[in-house]
Design a protein around this motif. Structure first.
Motif, PDB file in Angstrom:
ATOM      1  N   ASP A   3       0.781  -1.181  -0.104  1.00  5.39           N
ATOM      2  CA  ASP A   3       0.019  -0.049   0.076  1.00  5.39           C
ATOM      3  C   ASP A   3       0.642   1.257  -0.141  1.00  5.39           C
ATOM      4  O   ASP A   3       0.742   2.101  -0.506  1.00  5.39           O
ATOM      5  N   ALA A  16       5.789   5.978  -3.298  1.00  3.81           N
ATOM      6  CA  ALA A  16       4.383   5.399  -3.844  1.00  3.81           C
ATOM      7  C   ALA A  16       3.541   5.499  -2.697  1.00  3.81           C
ATOM      8  O   ALA A  16       3.783   4.858  -1.507  1.00  3.81           O
ATOM      9  N   GLN A  18      -1.031   4.269  -2.254  1.00  2.20           N
ATOM     10  CA  GLN A  18      -2.045   3.798  -3.000  1.00  2.20           C
ATOM     11  C   GLN A  18      -3.348   3.739  -2.097  1.00  2.20           C
ATOM     12  O   GLN A  18      -3.128   3.481  -0.694  1.00  2.20           O
ATOM     13  N   HIS A  32      -5.848  -3.098  -7.604  1.00  5.19           N
ATOM     14  CA  HIS A  32      -4.781  -2.244  -7.755  1.00  5.19           C
ATOM     15  C   HIS A  32      -3.418  -3.091  -7.321  1.00  5.19           C
ATOM     16  O   HIS A  32      -3.537  -3.786  -6.492  1.00  5.19           O
ATOM     17  N   LEU A  34       1.266  -2.700  -6.688  1.00  3.63           N
ATOM     18  CA  LEU A  34       2.689  -2.191  -7.334  1.00  3.63           C
ATOM     19  C   LEU A  34       3.646  -3.199  -6.949  1.00  3.63           C
ATOM     20  O   LEU A  34       3.634  -3.725  -5.638  1.00  3.63           O
ATOM     21  N   ILE A  49       3.170  -0.575 -11.942  1.00  6.76           N
ATOM     22  CA  ILE A  49       2.132  -0.066 -11.230  1.00  6.76           C
ATOM     23  C   ILE A  49       0.956  -0.392 -12.048  1.00  6.76           C
ATOM     24  O   ILE A  49       1.078  -0.098 -13.248  1.00  6.76           O
ATOM     25  N   ASP A 220       0.722   8.467   0.066  1.00  2.00           N
ATOM     26  CA  ASP A 220      -0.342   7.772   0.733  1.00  2.00           C
ATOM     27  C   ASP A 220      -1.423   8.832   1.075  1.00  2.00           C
ATOM     28  O   ASP A 220      -2.561   8.637   0.793  1.00  2.00           O
ATOM     29  N   ALA A 223      -3.313  10.258  -2.322  1.00  2.00           N
ATOM     30  CA  ALA A 223      -4.114   8.988  -2.593  1.00  2.00           C
ATOM     31  C   ALA A 223      -5.400   8.985  -2.004  1.00  2.00           C
ATOM     32  O   ALA A 223      -6.524   9.034  -2.684  1.00  2.00           O
ATOM     33  N   GLN A 242      -3.598   6.226  -7.220  1.00  2.00           N
ATOM     34  CA  GLN A 242      -2.551   5.715  -6.892  1.00  2.00           C
ATOM     35  C   GLN A 242      -1.474   6.921  -7.277  1.00  2.00           C
ATOM     36  O   GLN A 242      -1.449   7.703  -8.087  1.00  2.00           O
TER      37      GLN A 242
END
Length: 588
Positions: A3, A16, A18, A32, A34, A49, A220, A223, A242
């Protein structure tokens, strides 16, 4: 898949975040993920991703979404390192589409694709200094650079008036799929945003840019805020966001950006005791014009592996070389104890080759030489295992196309392994992988199904024919049609092919087993079993129909008894004629 994932490598670094929610719906049909590989795959394959958006009209679309994303993140990293990012991703997406479409065809929704295994799909692969974008459907991928938001994908929707539209493209709808692809440069500070339509239809571009910029250090939070904003704006759909921020970009490497791996050199001639990419060559196992196979020892672990390198025929033949490179990916997609497994690499690949597990054993060809009159139980056991291996291919929408005794290995424990994938056809990618002409078949002629010699594509029933031919040979020591099948290159010639009962050559073959062989070996594929499992089942369980319909003449059931009986009758006839002649002669 995570996540929140901060990824660091010698070349590329990202952060990243999500977020996914069912929103106001009872079920979340979207999916989804990654994936950030470790070791050499991070440099050779990059960071992937992906997201998929389920179709509201389908009750099984959530299955399609999960399959599309999870399958992509698994299978993409199984593709050959000699393939470019684009080639690898498109192969995987196309194969996934074919699999989803096949599930719909076999489901109650076969007449209504919108209710079947369908979904949209978008993926981003970051490798070196390039962002590779793959897109099918109406999710979106954006890039935020220097405060400017740019949409990198095109919505595959068609307006029909009145503010209404329909989805023009999705995975699983048709047997084939068009995939949008674009490559974009990466700069430090770039932020990529992936959104399903449940989000982007309710959050305008300016607001997206504002939210992402406001949470620059926390992807995070960005998103989650994007999804929350869409929900507050009245979105009634599932919500996925994302956010991927590029924190460091490698120095520009023209060879890497131009997909250096697509031009990997062929290996040198390998000899015993040579060192090659972390392996020590032990000895040569097999050599042909298409490939060379060596037993090697992985130096770091002392593990034995089989290294397969291209033969002379492949050096100037892109079609055959492409098929060679498919083999390792095919092996990685399969999970069966009866199919040879790939050997994981610990080093970045520098030459074109395939590394597979090494199995100490004997081929089925040698087994038949050692067992010219095998017990029925032994044949059933081997065929059952081969059948399970073949089913592993079929479940992934693959046709093996070259089942033969030389491609089947039996190890010391009696476990069967299918060991060669050079002729395998993967649904959806056969054309791009290179298909030979109708006059050339990929498999071995003696075991190839008749339809191949008419230029037709292989099916599950074609593999079934080959398995049945092997079974027939194990029981009788000969092929069911001898050498007549390769010469039957018209429908009329194939109609003249007549099955020779296995009982004529082996009186111990039960009537119902012979009936199963006759059905599986029918020249017309439509007259064969639909699945390999049906044939294997009938080898173990008597079918009354075969008993009733198999009223064989004595010459086929028991040739020795027939000829002995016929000789006795002829002898009695001769004696009778002689006595008659003597009697007539005496009367005169």
């Amino acid at each position: 898949m995570t996540d929140r994932d901060t990824v660091m490598s010698e070349q590329l670094r990202i952060a990243a975040g999500q977020y996914s929610s069912a929103g106001r719906k009872a079920m979340n049909q979207d999916f989804h993920g990654l994936c950030t590989p470790e070791g050499p795959a991070l440099a050779s394959k990059g960071i992937a991703i992906a997201l998929a958006d389920g179709i509201g009209s389908s009750e099984v679309s959530h299955v399609a979404s999960e399959t599309a994303v999870a399958g992509f993140l698994d299978d993409y990293y199984c593709t050959s390192e000699a393939w470019s990012v684009r080639r690898s991703a498109e192969r995987v997406i196309t194969a996934t589409n074919a699999w989803l479409h096949a599930q719909t065809r076999q489901s109650p929704y076969r007449e209504d694709a919108d209710r079947g295994y369908v979904c949209t799909f978008s993926a981003l692969v970051l490798k070196a200094a390039t962002a590779h974008v793959f897109h099918v459907g109406d999710a979106r991928i954006y890039r935020l650079r220097d405060g400017r938001l740019e949409q990198l994908t095109e919505d595959h929707r068609v307006a029909i008036g009145g503010g209404q539209s329909y989805l023009a493209r999705a995975l699983g709808v048709g047997e084939r799929i068009d995939i949008d692809y674009r490559g974009h440069s990466i700069a430090t500070g770039d932020v990529f945003v992936l959104l399903t339509d449940g989000v982007h239809e309710h959050v305008d571009d300016a607001r997206i840019a504002e939210i992402v910029a406001a949470h620059g250090e926390d992807p995070d939070a960005a998103a989650k805020q994007l999804a929350a904003r869409a929900f507050e704006a009245g979105s009634e759909d599932n919500l996925i966001a994302q956010v991927v921020r590029v924190e460091a970009v490698p120095h520009s490497d023209p060879e890497d950006i131009a997909e250096r791996l697509t031009r990997l050199p062929h290996p040198p001639e390998l000899e015993a005791r040579d060192s090659f990419e972390g392996y020590e060559i032990v000895r040569q196992l097999h050599v042909s014009s298409r490939s060379r196979i060596h037993l090697a020892r992985e130096m770091e672990t002392d593990r034995p592996v089989a290294l397969k390198t291209p033969g002379s025929d492949l050096r100037d033949d892109p079609v055959l070389l492409e098929r060679f490179l498919l083999e390792e990916w095919i092996a990685r997609r399969l999970d069966s104890p009866h199919v040879l497994k790939p050997a994981g690499r610990r080093h970045r690949q520098a030459h074109v080759y395939v590394a597979m597990e090494y199995i100490e054993g004997t081929t089925l060809t040698q087994w038949m030489i050692d067992h010219p009159r095998p017990e029925m139980a032994a044949v059933r056991e081997l065929v059952t295992q081969i059948g399970k291996g073949v089913l592993a291919f079929h479940r992934q929408e693959m046709i093996h196309q070259d089942l033969r005794p030389d491609n089947i290995l039996i190890d010391a424990t009696g476990t069967v392994k299918i060991i060669d994938f050079g002729a395998v056809e993967v649904a959806g990618i056969s054309e791009s992988a290179g298909r030979l002409g109708a006059d050339e078949i990929l498999g071995t002629e003696q075991y190839a199904a008749p339809e191949y010699f008419l230029g037709e594509r292989g099916t599950v029933r074609s593999d079934l024919f080959s398995l049945a031919a092997i079974t027939y040979q194990m029981l009788t020591g000969r092929l069911p049609y001898g050498t007549r099948v390769p010469r039957a290159r018209s429908a009329a010639a194939q109609h003249r092919l007549k099955y020779s009962s296995a009982i004529a050559y082996n009186a111990d073959v039960p009537l119902w087993v012979d009936g199963a062989l006759k059905k599986a070996l029918h020249p017309n594929p439509d007259r064969r079993y639909a699945e390999v499992a049906e044939f294997v089942y009938d080898l173990h369980h008597p079918r009354k129909a075969f008993m009733a319909d198999h009223a064989l003449p004595l010459i086929e059931r028991d040739p020795n008894r027939f000829w002995k009986g016929l000789s006795a009758v002829l002898g009695l006839t001769v004696i009778g004629l002689f006595a008659y002649i003597v009697r007539i002669g005496g009367g005169v």
